[in-house]
Structure formats: structure tokens, C-alpha cells
Write a protein that holds these residues in place. Structure first.
Motif, PDB file in Angstrom:
ATOM      1  N   LEU A  16      -2.026   7.184   3.680  1.00 40.46           N
ATOM      2  CA  LEU A  16      -1.426   5.855   3.584  1.00 40.46           C
ATOM      3  C   LEU A  16       0.098   5.889   3.510  1.00 40.46           C
ATOM      4  N   ILE A  17       0.681   7.072   3.307  1.00 44.65           N
ATOM      5  CA  ILE A  17       2.146   7.162   3.319  1.00 44.65           C
ATOM      6  C   ILE A  17       2.698   6.789   4.691  1.00 44.65           C
ATOM      7  N   MET A  59      13.316   7.713  12.768  1.00 43.06           N
ATOM      8  CA  MET A  59      13.424   8.677  11.679  1.00 43.06           C
ATOM      9  C   MET A  59      12.251   8.550  10.699  1.00 43.06           C
ATOM     10  N   ILE A  60      11.960   7.305  10.270  1.00 45.80           N
ATOM     11  CA  ILE A  60      10.897   7.094   9.290  1.00 45.80           C
ATOM     12  C   ILE A  60       9.530   7.401   9.892  1.00 45.80           C
ATOM     13  N   PHE A  61       9.303   6.987  11.130  1.00 45.00           N
ATOM     14  CA  PHE A  61       8.022   7.269  11.790  1.00 45.00           C
ATOM     15  C   PHE A  61       7.792   8.778  11.857  1.00 45.00           C
ATOM     16  N   PHE A  62       8.837   9.503  12.238  1.00 47.52           N
ATOM     17  CA  PHE A  62       8.706  10.962  12.322  1.00 47.52           C
ATOM     18  C   PHE A  62       8.424  11.573  10.950  1.00 47.52           C
ATOM     19  N   LEU A  63       9.139  11.111   9.930  1.00 45.69           N
ATOM     20  CA  LEU A  63       8.991  11.695   8.594  1.00 45.69           C
ATOM     21  C   LEU A  63       7.618  11.450   7.994  1.00 45.69           C
ATOM     22  N   VAL A 112       0.828  -1.206   0.000  1.00 47.20           N
ATOM     23  CA  VAL A 112       0.000   0.000   0.000  1.00 47.20           C
ATOM     24  C   VAL A 112       0.869   1.266   0.000  1.00 47.20           C
ATOM     25  N   GLY A 113       1.966   1.249   0.738  1.00 50.24           N
ATOM     26  CA  GLY A 113       2.843   2.413   0.791  1.00 50.24           C
ATOM     27  C   GLY A 113       3.447   2.739  -0.567  1.00 50.24           C
ATOM     28  N   LEU A 114       3.913   1.724  -1.295  1.00 49.90           N
ATOM     29  CA  LEU A 114       4.494   1.947  -2.614  1.00 49.90           C
ATOM     30  C   LEU A 114       3.458   2.462  -3.607  1.00 49.90           C
ATOM     31  N   LEU A 115       2.246   1.903  -3.553  1.00 53.15           N
ATOM     32  CA  LEU A 115       1.180   2.376  -4.428  1.00 53.15           C
ATOM     33  C   LEU A 115       0.782   3.809  -4.083  1.00 53.15           C
ATOM     34  N   CYS A 116       0.828   4.125  -2.807  1.00 52.42           N
ATOM     35  CA  CYS A 116       0.523   5.481  -2.342  1.00 52.42           C
ATOM     36  C   CYS A 116       1.495   6.492  -2.945  1.00 52.42           C
TER      37      CYS A 116
END
Length: 260
Positions: A144-145, A180-184, A60-64
Motif C-alpha cells: 500500500l506504500i 520520482m515518487i512513482f519510482f521510489l 491509506v498511504g499514511l496509515l501504511c
């Protein structure tokens, strides 16, 4: 995408994720991870749940991201843009959320979490307007990102249940990436999201939504972000504890070295 089409997508998604949980995850994990076989059943249940969660997040993230970059119709009209591809992505997510929601209830002792119940119901409430009426495609897809943080959160659990010390290098690296990713993708994007939302207030497209859809959109967004802030706090607190433990371990090591 007609109502029947997205319903088929959601049902297919639900079925696939159920098959992954009950059959595929365990069989694949046995071959890929030696430690899986030794886990108690309650941990295997959560393991399978997190494998499914990780797979869903990546798809889902990649499609988003693809839609945010290349779906010109949705980006040009965030409230009423042609939602065909967004409905596909949201339909996949709706199927997963329903599947996971039922699994949480059925295996409550293993994976029960009231915050996930609130999260899933809130998201499904908002996605009803996207799937049923084709509203707010840009904003639904934008949410969904956040899924890109899920694999790192799950990996932390995998490392913990396999017995990796919190101060081990795999845990430290994953912890840094998770923070880092959660924050971004969940916190730093909030100003962009709400600026885009507020910019639509007062427009003809916004009034055309009606009070119910406006309420669902705003309330669901705020509820989800309140939970994101809570989770960000917990992750940051956990990372701080690991850093303190690493410093203490290093200081103890140096002290023992001097004593020798």
C-alpha cells in the motif's frame, strides 16, 4: 479484527467512497476550482473518480507508513503477525477497490480501463487472504506504500484537463515529482519487498500458508509489479516528451529573439 469487523470496515469504506464520488466531489470542486464547472459531463465523471482516488491514496498511504514504523508485531512476524491494524488498512482499500471497480464498469466510456480492472481484481484476490485468514499482514501493508504516487498521477490529469500546457511550470514540477515518487514507492522498493519474501521461503511459517495462499501471494505480487513497470515506462516516456518539448520551445524562443 474478526471477520465481521473487517466486513463492516469494507462496507463503510465502500459507502463513503460512493458518497464522495456521487455527491461530495462535484460540490466541493465547484467552489475550489473554477474550471470544473466548464468541463463536459464525461470529464466531470473522471474528475470525481480521481478526487476519490486521491483521498483514498493519502489516507491509506499514511496509515501504511505508520504501520511499517510502529507495528512491531507485524514487522517481527511478516507472515503471521497480529494483523488487526493491517486489516483496517486493507479493509479500507478493499472497500475502495470494489467501489472503483463498479464505477469503472458503470461509467466505462468515461473511466473504463482494462488494466485497472486487472489491477483491482488481482489486489482483491490477494487481500482476501489477509482479511479472511489474517495471512501476510506485513506484505499486504507494504504494497500500500505504492499509493503515495497516486495523487501526482491524478494531478497530472487535473492540470491537463484544465488546459495547462505540458511545458507549463506546474506541469513540469508535478511531472518531476510524479516520476520520482512513482519510482521510489513502486519500483525502487521491489528489491526490499522480494528480498523479504524470498527470506521466508522454506521456513515453517511459509509452509504453514499452504499452496493456495503461497500461489496468491507470489502471483499477485508479480502481476502488480509487471503493471507497475509498464506504468513506469509510460510515465518516463511522457516526461521525456515534455523535456523535449521544453527544449524545442526554448530553442524556438532564442531563435525568434535573435531574428528580432
Amino acid at each position: 479484527m474478526a471477520s465481521l469487523d473487517w466486513l463492516i470496515v469494507a462496507v463503510t469504506s465502500f459507502t463513503i467512497f460512493q458518497i464522495m464520488f456521487h455527491y461530495l466531489s462535484g460540490r466541493i470542486s465547484v467552489h475550489l476550482c473554477k474550471g470544473f464547472r466548464a468541463l463536459p459531463d464525461i470529464k466531470k465523471t473522471e474528475w470525481n473518480s480521481r478526487v476519490v482516488s486521491t483521498f483514498h491514496a493519502l489516507v491509506v498511504g499514511l496509515l501504511c507508513v505508520y504501520l511499517l514504523w510502529f507495528d512491531d508485531a507485524v514487522n517481527a512476524d511478516p507472515i503471521w503477525g497480529e494483523p488487526k491494524l493491517v486489516k483496517l488498512n486493507v479493509g479500507l482499500t478493499a472497500g475502495y477497490l470494489i467501489s472503483d471497480f463498479l464505477l469503472i464498469l458503470w461509467y466505462w466510456n468515461a473511466i473504463g480501463d482494462r488494466y485497472f480492472i486487472i489491477h483491482h481484481l488481482t489486489a482483491l484476490y490477494a487481500y482476501y487472504y489477509v482479511l479472511g485468514q489474517g495471512l501476510l499482514p506485513y506484505f499486504a501493508n507494504f504494497r500500500l506504500i505504492a499509493e503515495f504516487s497516486t495523487p501526482f498521477v491524478n494531478q497530472r490529469w487535473f492540470l491537463e484537463v484544465l488546459g495547462y500546457p505540458k511545458t507549463s511550470m506546474p506541469n513540469i514540477i508535478n511531472g518531476f515529482l510524479m516520476l520520482m515518487i512513482f519510482f521510489l514507492v513502486r519500483i525502487a522498493v521491489m528489491p526490499v519487498y522480494y528480498h523479504k519474501m524470498i527470506s521466508t521461503f522454506g521456513s515453517e511459517a511459509f509452509y504453514k500458508l499452504g499452496l493456495r495462499a503461497q500461489f496468491a501471494w507470489i502471483v499477485a505480487s508479480v502481476c502488480l509489479d509487471v503493471m507497475n513497470i509498464m506504468w513506469m515506462y509510460k510515465i518516463g516516456k511522457g516526461c521525456y516528451k515534455v523535456l523535449c518539448a521544453c527544449k524545442k520551445e526554448k530553442a524556438d524562443s532564442q531563435k525568434n529573439g535573435k531574428q528580432r
